[in-house]
Scaffold this active site. Sequence first.
Site, PDB file in Angstrom:
ATOM      1  N   SER A 216       0.860  -1.188   0.000  1.00 44.96           N
ATOM      2  CA  SER A 216       0.000   0.000   0.000  1.00 44.96           C
ATOM      3  C   SER A 216       0.895   1.236   0.000  1.00 44.96           C
ATOM      4  CB  SER A 216      -0.938  -0.003   1.209  1.00 44.96           C
ATOM      5  OG  SER A 216      -0.216  -0.133   2.413  1.00 44.96           O
ATOM      6  N   MET A 217       0.603   2.172  -0.909  1.00 50.53           N
ATOM      7  CA  MET A 217       1.454   3.341  -1.097  1.00 50.53           C
ATOM      8  C   MET A 217       0.675   4.646  -0.973  1.00 50.53           C
ATOM      9  SD  MET A 217       4.075   1.921  -4.021  1.00 50.53           S
ATOM     10  CE  MET A 217       2.829   1.759  -5.284  1.00 50.53           C
ATOM     11  N   GLY A 218      -0.292   4.658  -0.040  1.00 50.52           N
ATOM     12  CA  GLY A 218      -1.031   5.876   0.227  1.00 50.52           C
ATOM     13  C   GLY A 218      -1.787   6.375  -0.989  1.00 50.52           C
ATOM     14  N   GLY A 247      -5.479   0.763   6.136  1.00 51.19           N
ATOM     15  CA  GLY A 247      -4.799  -0.462   5.741  1.00 51.19           C
ATOM     16  C   GLY A 247      -5.560  -1.705   6.151  1.00 51.19           C
ATOM     17  N   ASP A 248      -6.282  -1.633   7.273  1.00 49.71           N
ATOM     18  CA  ASP A 248      -7.064  -2.779   7.729  1.00 49.71           C
ATOM     19  C   ASP A 248      -8.263  -3.027   6.811  1.00 49.71           C
ATOM     20  OD1 ASP A 248      -5.283  -2.835   9.871  1.00 49.71           O
ATOM     21  OD2 ASP A 248      -6.555  -1.503  11.061  1.00 49.71           O
TER      22      ASP A 248
END
Length: 302
Positions: A216-218, A247-248
């Site tokens: 994950s890269m925002g 993220g969850d």
Amino acid sequence: MILTVTLNLALDVTYQVPGVDWDGVNRVGEVHRRAGGKGVNVARVLAALGRDVLVTGLAGGPTGRAIETDLRTSGLPSALYAIATDSRTTLAVSDLPTGRTALFNEPGPEVTPAELDGFTRRYEELLGDADAVVLSGSLPRGVPADAYATLAAIAAGRGVPAIVDADGAPLRHAPAGRPAILKPNAEELARAVPGGTPAEGAQALRGRGAAAVVVSMGADGLLAVTGEGTFSARMPYTVLGNPTGAGDSLVAGLALGLVEAVPWPERLRRAAALGAAAVATPVAGEFDPDVYADIHPQIIIT
């Protein structure tokens, strides 16, 4: 059923503040208290999407009892393993005018080898009804850094695919357990595999045993390095709000895709949309369905 494991369960407290003064007294607008930890947040999202879930992990003391009570009140089935030391509390301070959030995490309880052995036996029993398992979050004191690798390997031995979302040493050890998916963010990946691009780092973790690595890269979206190829998900716009728990929600989407055998492009699109929709809510473990519906079809997969 999807089993979520949170070894470092927490009571999450969120303060919503109409302007934070870090040098003065602050008046809190709203307070939210609920059971938390990354696996609990994943379970909340999955339950909201209609999926059967079971929450397990280590809980102790008055805080552990408060966590269990909240899970019961929330309608989240749980099978927690009792330990002697009090569970932790986390504090998120959300500055409403700026949309910025600061998170303060306690380290968690001290877990004995006997307690960890007892939990592991209980975990093996729970895997009997699981279609997939999510292993996520920090480890409490006393739990070895290779715990997620061990738990993932146990699941794999029973034909249950595992997703691991961890940082630091637990992430570096995790590929040895041959998880179906590793989910670091870009900073966590860079710490685990210094140097090189995110794609190279993800490929390195695959080479150590993970079947797939999703980074994950925002605002830049997602990168997935899998046995079927490398995919990226590009976001059409940035959602402002509280990133705690995004993220969850993303992991919940990956877990759904795993148990439903959804092809990787659609699996990434749904996961990215859930992560973005979580940012629009004030507390972790929730997502905004309107944001999800709007952003999902606009995400570009290459």
